[in-house]
Design a protein around this motif. Structure first.
Motif, PDB file in Angstrom:
ATOM      1  N   THR A 145      12.729  37.437  40.310  1.00  0.00           N
ATOM      2  CA  THR A 145      12.290  37.867  38.982  1.00  0.00           C
ATOM      3  C   THR A 145      13.032  39.125  38.545  1.00  0.00           C
ATOM      4  O   THR A 145      13.523  39.219  37.417  1.00  0.00           O
ATOM      5  N   VAL A 146      13.130  40.100  39.445  1.00  0.00           N
ATOM      6  CA  VAL A 146      13.836  41.343  39.131  1.00  0.00           C
ATOM      7  C   VAL A 146      15.304  41.068  38.847  1.00  0.00           C
ATOM      8  O   VAL A 146      15.874  41.569  37.866  1.00  0.00           O
ATOM      9  N   LEU A 147      15.923  40.272  39.684  1.00  0.00           N
ATOM     10  CA  LEU A 147      17.344  39.969  39.533  1.00  0.00           C
ATOM     11  C   LEU A 147      17.619  39.237  38.223  1.00  0.00           C
ATOM     12  O   LEU A 147      18.586  39.549  37.520  1.00  0.00           O
ATOM     13  N   ARG A 148      16.751  38.285  37.887  1.00  0.00           N
ATOM     14  CA  ARG A 148      16.953  37.518  36.648  1.00  0.00           C
ATOM     15  C   ARG A 148      16.797  38.411  35.431  1.00  0.00           C
ATOM     16  O   ARG A 148      17.560  38.307  34.460  1.00  0.00           O
ATOM     17  N   LEU A 149      15.837  39.318  35.468  1.00  0.00           N
ATOM     18  CA  LEU A 149      15.624  40.218  34.335  1.00  0.00           C
ATOM     19  C   LEU A 149      16.812  41.148  34.141  1.00  0.00           C
ATOM     20  O   LEU A 149      17.278  41.368  33.015  1.00  0.00           O
ATOM     21  N   ILE A 150      17.330  41.674  35.247  1.00  0.00           N
ATOM     22  CA  ILE A 150      18.448  42.618  35.166  1.00  0.00           C
ATOM     23  C   ILE A 150      19.722  41.933  34.681  1.00  0.00           C
ATOM     24  O   ILE A 150      20.420  42.432  33.789  1.00  0.00           O
ATOM     25  N   THR A 151      20.045  40.793  35.258  1.00  0.00           N
ATOM     26  CA  THR A 151      21.292  40.102  34.898  1.00  0.00           C
ATOM     27  C   THR A 151      21.230  39.474  33.515  1.00  0.00           C
ATOM     28  O   THR A 151      22.272  39.079  32.975  1.00  0.00           O
ATOM     29  N   SER A 152      20.040  39.396  32.931  1.00  0.00           N
ATOM     30  CA  SER A 152      19.900  38.882  31.562  1.00  0.00           C
ATOM     31  C   SER A 152      19.871  40.009  30.541  1.00  0.00           C
ATOM     32  O   SER A 152      19.585  39.767  29.364  1.00  0.00           O
ATOM     33  N   SER A 153      20.148  41.244  30.988  1.00  0.00           N
ATOM     34  CA  SER A 153      20.103  42.421  30.113  1.00  0.00           C
ATOM     35  C   SER A 153      21.462  43.104  30.120  1.00  0.00           C
ATOM     36  O   SER A 153      21.669  44.110  30.812  1.00  0.00           O
ATOM     37  N   PRO A 154      22.419  42.601  29.350  1.00  0.00           N
ATOM     38  CA  PRO A 154      23.798  43.129  29.398  1.00  0.00           C
ATOM     39  C   PRO A 154      23.935  44.561  28.917  1.00  0.00           C
ATOM     40  O   PRO A 154      24.941  45.209  29.222  1.00  0.00           O
ATOM     41  N   ASN A 155      22.952  45.083  28.194  1.00  0.00           N
ATOM     42  CA  ASN A 155      23.029  46.454  27.681  1.00  0.00           C
ATOM     43  C   ASN A 155      22.083  47.407  28.395  1.00  0.00           C
ATOM     44  O   ASN A 155      21.783  48.490  27.881  1.00  0.00           O
ATOM     45  N   LEU A 156      21.655  47.030  29.591  1.00  0.00           N
ATOM     46  CA  LEU A 156      20.756  47.877  30.374  1.00  0.00           C
ATOM     47  C   LEU A 156      21.433  49.201  30.733  1.00  0.00           C
ATOM     48  O   LEU A 156      22.543  49.219  31.257  1.00  0.00           O
ATOM     49  N   LYS A 157      20.726  50.319  30.459  1.00  0.00           N
ATOM     50  CA  LYS A 157      21.276  51.645  30.730  1.00  0.00           C
ATOM     51  C   LYS A 157      20.504  52.390  31.821  1.00  0.00           C
ATOM     52  O   LYS A 157      21.091  53.195  32.544  1.00  0.00           O
ATOM     53  N   LYS A 158      19.205  52.118  31.921  1.00  0.00           N
ATOM     54  CA  LYS A 158      18.389  52.856  32.885  1.00  0.00           C
ATOM     55  C   LYS A 158      17.475  51.885  33.625  1.00  0.00           C
ATOM     56  O   LYS A 158      16.784  51.073  33.008  1.00  0.00           O
ATOM     57  N   LEU A 159      17.458  51.996  34.953  1.00  0.00           N
ATOM     58  CA  LEU A 159      16.658  51.113  35.794  1.00  0.00           C
ATOM     59  C   LEU A 159      15.855  51.952  36.780  1.00  0.00           C
ATOM     60  O   LEU A 159      16.418  52.753  37.526  1.00  0.00           O
ATOM     61  N   CYS A 160      14.536  51.776  36.769  1.00  0.00           N
ATOM     62  CA  CYS A 160      13.651  52.503  37.691  1.00  0.00           C
ATOM     63  C   CYS A 160      12.777  51.485  38.423  1.00  0.00           C
ATOM     64  O   CYS A 160      12.038  50.732  37.787  1.00  0.00           O
ATOM     65  N   ILE A 161      12.870  51.493  39.761  1.00  0.00           N
ATOM     66  CA  ILE A 161      12.110  50.535  40.557  1.00  0.00           C
ATOM     67  C   ILE A 161      11.477  51.250  41.739  1.00  0.00           C
ATOM     68  O   ILE A 161      12.115  52.075  42.399  1.00  0.00           O
ATOM     69  N   SER A 162      10.216  50.922  41.982  1.00  0.00           N
ATOM     70  CA  SER A 162       9.514  51.441  43.146  1.00  0.00           C
ATOM     71  C   SER A 162       9.238  50.277  44.085  1.00  0.00           C
ATOM     72  O   SER A 162       8.723  49.239  43.665  1.00  0.00           O
ATOM     73  N   GLY A 163       9.595  50.446  45.359  1.00  0.00           N
ATOM     74  CA  GLY A 163       9.450  49.370  46.326  1.00  0.00           C
ATOM     75  C   GLY A 163       8.061  49.328  46.948  1.00  0.00           C
ATOM     76  O   GLY A 163       7.318  50.307  46.944  1.00  0.00           O
ATOM     77  N   SER A 164       7.746  48.164  47.463  1.00  0.00           N
ATOM     78  CA  SER A 164       6.508  47.972  48.214  1.00  0.00           C
ATOM     79  C   SER A 164       6.722  46.806  49.161  1.00  0.00           C
ATOM     80  O   SER A 164       5.964  45.840  49.185  1.00  0.00           O
ATOM     81  N   SER A 165       7.785  46.898  49.951  1.00  0.00           N
ATOM     82  CA  SER A 165       8.214  45.761  50.754  1.00  0.00           C
ATOM     83  C   SER A 165       7.469  45.701  52.080  1.00  0.00           C
ATOM     84  O   SER A 165       7.060  46.723  52.641  1.00  0.00           O
ATOM     85  N   ASP A 166       7.315  44.475  52.566  1.00  0.00           N
ATOM     86  CA  ASP A 166       6.670  44.232  53.859  1.00  0.00           C
ATOM     87  C   ASP A 166       7.714  44.406  54.961  1.00  0.00           C
ATOM     88  O   ASP A 166       8.548  43.535  55.189  1.00  0.00           O
ATOM     89  N   VAL A 167       7.663  45.544  55.630  1.00  0.00           N
ATOM     90  CA  VAL A 167       8.670  45.856  56.650  1.00  0.00           C
ATOM     91  C   VAL A 167       8.589  44.876  57.810  1.00  0.00           C
ATOM     92  O   VAL A 167       9.608  44.534  58.432  1.00  0.00           O
ATOM     93  N   ALA A 168       7.396  44.386  58.092  1.00  0.00           N
ATOM     94  CA  ALA A 168       7.213  43.513  59.245  1.00  0.00           C
ATOM     95  C   ALA A 168       7.547  42.052  58.954  1.00  0.00           C
ATOM     96  O   ALA A 168       7.555  41.221  59.860  1.00  0.00           O
TER      97      ALA A 168
END
Length: 449
Positions: free
Chosen positions: A323-346
């Motif tokens: 979902t994140v990748l599709r949103l970013i690659t569909s935004s050719p004029n993106l200037k600022k990106l802020c993401i906070s992770g919450s990944s399952d390390v295990a």
């Protein structure tokens, strides 16, 4: 010291000590005097009636009435304070003359009371245009039906109330801005209200829980949603430019939503071609990922989208990173990106996971306008590292990337740094600020060379 008493004044003059000075303020145009009175707290505006006989009734025709916690002296007796506030507001309205274009109560010590019905009825006959009611949340009040006769409303802001739309209600033809905070009303009433306001540009809905909501608003430009939602859908919102959603999903609600076969990404973002800013908080990224089996061939572009903020994102979940990748690659004029992770390390990494970036990333991906990236709570899992590698490799004008790790182990942080130093950068100006234990390690392009 100025002496404003009538006995020490002459028409057109005020007395300062033993000298009569021209009363310049009283000679100002009425429109200017009203602006001055509107800028004053309502309590001080009323006090101007003692300045002179000329000022006695000037406050009573001001078109903006704002009652906040400064309107009456604060006391520790809750009941006495409630009675004092109610009496003050009722007295002001009783003495007021002429139209009231703006009426605002922002007093968290004021609770539901019978007088509210009388106030709204009074305002409905005074050409009210801007109405705000923000009361204490101990007890909800029922909004009287006379509210819906206020056909000149341009802004409506309600909190802690119950709202029932009359069957005869045809809409607010002039309403531009609508805000509900903890307003109890069925979802079909909200949908009907929105769709019957042809000029609505701003809509905010906070803590109106467990709603399945479809929003139809062709003129809507700004949308803010926060709370528990069973489902969300945007239909006919082509002018939307700013969208912020904080969605909370309980375990039962998450199970219900995940059973849906619909692609939530398309259902919610498929009709916002002019979006300029998108903020996703809490469980909304997870919600968008449901039903997203393959987004690579969707004909959806966000050509005006310049800023994306998503928190949190679980990069261990394939659907979320897709979902994140599709949103970013569909935004050719993106200037600022802020993401906070919450990944399952295990979480384990399957063969399908290992091939994700090769299979999902378009080979010609270029984020030609991206200049700033802020990545927080990065745990260093494989897909977070691969995501950083992807961003560095396809952002030719990138200037700053901030990375704040969530891991405290210094050895793990060092491994992340070593990995980051290996990645090629499409931008010769791209600097990485790795914030470690509250102080940054800056990896400039020259330090890599």
């Amino acid at each position: 010291m100025l002496d404003f008493s009538v006995k020490n004044s002459v028409v057109g003059f005020i007395k300062t000590g033993d000298v009569l000075c021209p009363d310049l303020i009283s000679e100002l145009p009425e429109s200017i005097i009203e602006i001055i009175l509107i800028k004053l707290p309502i309590r001080d505006a009323l006090r101007t009636s003692i300045l002179s006989s000329k000022w006695k009734h000037k406050w009573s025709s001001i078109t903006h009435l704002v009652f906040d916690e400064k309107s009456v002296p604060i006391c520790y007796d809750q009941q006495a304070l409630q009675e004092s506030v109610v009496k003050f507001i009722s007295r002001v309205l009783f003495l007021h003359q002429g139209p009231v274009h703006k009426f605002e109560i922002a007093h968290f010590f004021l609770q539901s009371c019978p007088e509210i019905d009388q106030w709204i009825l009074f305002l409905s006959r005074k050409d009210i245009q801007d109405l705000t009611l923000e009361l204490g949340n101990d007890e909800y009040f029922r909004m009287p039906s006379c509210l819906f006769t206020c056909q000149k409303l341009t802004r409506l802001n309600l909190s802690c109330c119950e709202l029932d739309l009359p069957h005869s209600f045809k809409g607010f033809p002039c309403l531009n801005s609508l805000s509900f905070n903890r307003v109890f009303t069925p979802p079909e009433a909200i949908e009907r209200l929105i769709s019957s306001c042809p000029r609505l540009e701003k809509f905010s809905l906070i803590w109106c829980d467990s709603l399945a909501l479809t929003i139809r608003a062709p003129q809507l430009k700004y949308l803010f949603l926060k709370g528990e939602f069973k489902d969300l859908c945007l239909v006919d919102t082509p002018l939307l430019v700013e969208l912020s959603v904080s969605m909370y999903m309980t375990h039962d609600l998450a199970e219900h939503v995940e059973l849906s076969s619909n692609c939530n990404f398309v259902k919610f973002l498929g009709s916002v071609p002019n979006l300029e800013r998108f903020d996703s908080f809490m469980d909304f990224t997870k919600y968008l990922s449901i039903g997203n089996h393959d987004l690579r061939h969707l004909a959806i572009m966000f050509n005006n989208l310049e800023r994306i903020q998503m928190a949190p994102v679980n990069f261990s979940d394939m659907k979320e990173r897709r979902t994140v990748l599709r949103l970013i690659t569909s935004s050719p004029n993106l200037k600022k990106l802020c993401i906070s992770g919450s990944s399952d390390v295990a979480a384990s990494t399957s063969k399908e996971d290992l091939d994700f970036w090769k299979n999902e990333c378009p080979s010609d991906s270029v984020l030609s306008k991206l200049k700033f990236v802020d990545l927080e709570d990065m745990s260093g899992v494989l897909h977070e590292i691969e995501f950083i590698k992807f961003l560095l490799g396809c952002s030719p004008v990138l200037e700053t990337m901030i990375i704040i790790p969530s891991i405290l182990d210094k050895e793990c942080q060092l491994k992340m740094l070593i990995e980051l130093m290996k990645f090629p950068r499409a931008s010769s100006k791209a600097g990485i600020n790795f914030i470690r234990s509250n102080y940054p390690i800056i990896l400039s392009p020259s330090s890599i060379d």
